[in-house]
Each structure stands twice: as C-alpha cells, then as structure tokens.
Scaffold this active site. Structure first.
Site, short mmCIF file in Angstrom:
data_model
loop_
_atom_site.label_atom_id
_atom_site.label_comp_id
_atom_site.label_asym_id
_atom_site.label_seq_id
_atom_site.Cartn_x
_atom_site.Cartn_y
_atom_site.Cartn_z
N GLU A 219 0.87 -1.20 0.00
CA GLU A 219 0.00 0.00 0.00
C GLU A 219 0.89 1.23 0.00
O GLU A 219 0.95 1.98 0.97
CB GLU A 219 -0.94 -0.01 1.22
CG GLU A 219 -2.05 1.04 1.11
CD GLU A 219 -2.78 1.29 2.42
OE1 GLU A 219 -3.34 0.35 2.99
OE2 GLU A 219 -2.77 2.45 2.87
N ASP B 80 2.47 1.53 3.87
CA ASP B 80 1.75 2.79 3.70
C ASP B 80 2.73 3.96 3.60
O ASP B 80 2.50 5.03 4.16
CB ASP B 80 0.72 3.03 4.82
CG ASP B 80 -0.41 3.97 4.37
OD1 ASP B 80 -0.40 4.39 3.20
OD2 ASP B 80 -1.28 4.29 5.20
#
Ligand code: MN
Length: 348
Positions: A20, A307
């Site tokens: 991600e 992330d």
C-alpha cells in the site's frame, strides 16, 4: 544498493513486498489544488490532506517530496529496510475531480506508473487508478491498465462524491475488475459528506474516520449481494481489514436475525470476507492484531504493507519481523501472499 541496517538485513531474507505504497503525479496535485481553491471538493478533509501534501510544515514537505519521488529517496529507504518491492498506487485526488478531468488524469497516472515499473522492474509493481465518477470509462481504463499496461491490480479511495461501489451505477466498474481477474484495493478516505460532521475536528483522518468509512464501504459491498452476482470479484483492505475481522461473529449473528435485509445472501457475511478479501498490515504493526487475524483468516489472506510515506518503513518492517508468529507465517505475509494475489512474478 545502499548500506542496510541490521533490521534491513534481517528483513532481506524474506524479500518483502510492501503493498500500500503511495505516489503522486504533479498533474493530479495541481488539478486537485485548483479544485479545492474553488471550494469544489466534496470533502473538506481531503482538501486538508492536499494542503498537507502541497504546502507548509516539515511534516508536509516530507510527504510531498516522498510522494513525487520514484527514483531516489524511495529506493534508498526500501534498501535500508530490506524492502524488495513496493506495489505502488496513486495517492487519491482523482475521485474529487469532475469526470472530464478525472478520466484522462487516471490514465496519465497509470501511464506514469507503467513507465516507472519499466525503469525499475525488479523494485516496483503497481495498482491502477480509475475514475468511478465515469463508470463506463472507468471500466475501459481498468481493461487497458491490466491488459495493456500489465499493472497488478486496482485501487479506489473509498466513496466517490459520497457514493459507494455497491450502487447499481458502479456495477460496470466491479464487472470490469472481475473480468480482468484482478483485485480492487479499497483504500480508506475521510468519511463521506453525509456523515463527516461528528468526526470533526479530531477524528476525520486516519486516527478513526478512515477506517469507519472503509469498513462501511466493505460491509455495504458484502450485504449488497454483489459477490453472489460477481463470484470472482476480489477486494483488498488495508489496516488489518479495517476492523471487520474482529466483528465476524456479531455481524453473522445480527445478519441472521435482522428483518431489515435488502436481500438474502447465499453465505454468511464473514464467509464472503474469508472468500473474497485479502487484508494488509498497513499502519497496523501490532502483534496481537496480527495473531488474531492469522487465527481467523490464515496468513495466506494477509499481505505486508507499509503505507509509505505516511507510515515509517522501519516501524512496519520491525513490527512484522518481531511479531510473535512463526517464520513460515512471516514469509507468507512479507511476500508469498502478494505474489499470489497481485500476480507478482520476479526471478530470484
Ligand atoms: Mn494508504
């Protein structure tokens, strides 16, 4: 390759794929900033994010620089921490634009992503963006991004103009995702305009609002029956499944006694989750949650994510490396799940 830290060397043996990992193209930043200046955004919180990314403050400067970079600092941080590959995805902004602007910008983001992967084929894979606000054109872009550009999956930033993908008008998007046999990463966003007010001012962003909206979106898809209609539709959720696995028993029990159902499903809600969903560890570097999710889903339904740049790579790597789980599960989560779900094939 730059020098690796001790942590990076320990991680390296698992050849981690982080799933991600955000980037931005400047054209979307400019278009979104212009729209927010005009007051046209459907979410004040998204305007806040773009201000963070485009102006002021040490924290914001880091984000902006790191989101736009694909060739230098990003690769250095990956190397230091033993990350083998990032699965890149454009960090939102497209869904807040008018369709005539969003459609070409989604295509441009995908073209840039494919070029970036071509420059660094052993370091990057990618998820394609699309503009759900133009469902038919989104379906075409999905087909192009997967079949022509050879990207590895799709990403959407939750609601579009306050609407969720279970709405019938978005069916072409979900059918296109299934037709090209690729997963859709349902990335969080601040709550939709209909429900954002009580999250103000402190709970709008990733502290709480993001997971409320993303989990609502996923649950809407499940109870809508879309997985009965499109059996090979697959969804990826970050942040440990946005809390949903913790609720499985209650959701199933209340589903069975509820008289408010729109439609009777072929399976229980948790069974759709187990069959159609993969979760990632983005922003959830905590052993108790990881152990719980392995217990109810299996490590083969869990993929590693950092992330980047919003979360620290070192903390994410350390979280999984030091988790109280087996080395076999670590290997599965660091890499093997992602190879299967996103069809990432790399020569060793
Ligand atoms: Mn993210």
């Amino acid at each position: 390759m730059v020098e690796q830290t001790a942590l990076g060397l320990a991680a390296r043996k698992f050849r981690p794929i982080a799933t991600e990992e955000a980037f931005l193209i400047p054209e979307v930043v400019a278009a979104a900033a212009k729209r927010f200046e005009k007051g046209g955004s459907n979410s004040s919180a998204d305007a806040h994010v773009f201000r963070l990314q485009t102006s002021g403050g040490e924290y914001a400067k880091d984000f902006n620089r790191r989101l736009l970079d694909l060739d230098e600092e990003r690769l250095r941080i990956m190397d230091e921490n033993g990350i083998d590959m990032q699965l890149l995805s454009h960090s939102g902004g497209i869904q807040g634009l008018e369709p005539d602007e969003a459609v070409p910008l989604a295509a441009l983001a995908n073209d840039r992503l494919a070029e970036t992967i071509a420059r660094h084929p052993t370091r990057y894979a990618g998820l394609a963006s699309f503009a759900p606000q133009a469902p038919q054109q989104a379906a075409k872009e999905i087909e192009r991004a997967i079949n022509t550009l050879k990207l590895n999956g799709l990403i959407v930033y939750s609601h579009t103009n306050g609407e969720y993908l279970d709405e019938p008008k978005y069916r072409p998007v979900l059918e296109a995702a299934a037709a090209v046999n690729t997963p859709l990463y349902l990335h969080p966003r601040s709550p939709s305009p209909q429900m954002i007010a009580p999250f103000q001012p402190d709970l709008v962003l990733s502290i709480w609002g993001y997971q409320v909206d993303a989990s609502l979106h996923a649950m809407r898809l499940i109870v809508s029956g879309v997985f009965d209609d499109i059996p090979n539709l697959r969804i990826v959720l970050g942040h440990g499944g946005e809390g949903i696995p913790y609720w499985f028993d209650r959701i199933d029990v209340r589903y069975q006694v509820s008289s408010l159902r729109r439609r009777k499903l072929k399976m229980l809600p948790s069974e759709y989750f187990k069959k159609h969903f993969t979760i990632t560890t983005s922003g959830m570097n905590w052993s108790p949650v990881l152990k719980y999710c392995i217990g109810v889903l299996g490590a083969d339904k869990i993929a590693f994510a950092v992330d980047y740049p919003y979360e620290e790579t070192t903390r994410a790597v350390e979280g999984l490396l030091t988790a109280d789980i087996t080395d076999a599960d670590k290997a599965q989560i660091f890499r093997t799940t992602s190879e299967r779900v996103f069809k990432i094939r790399q020569a060793t």
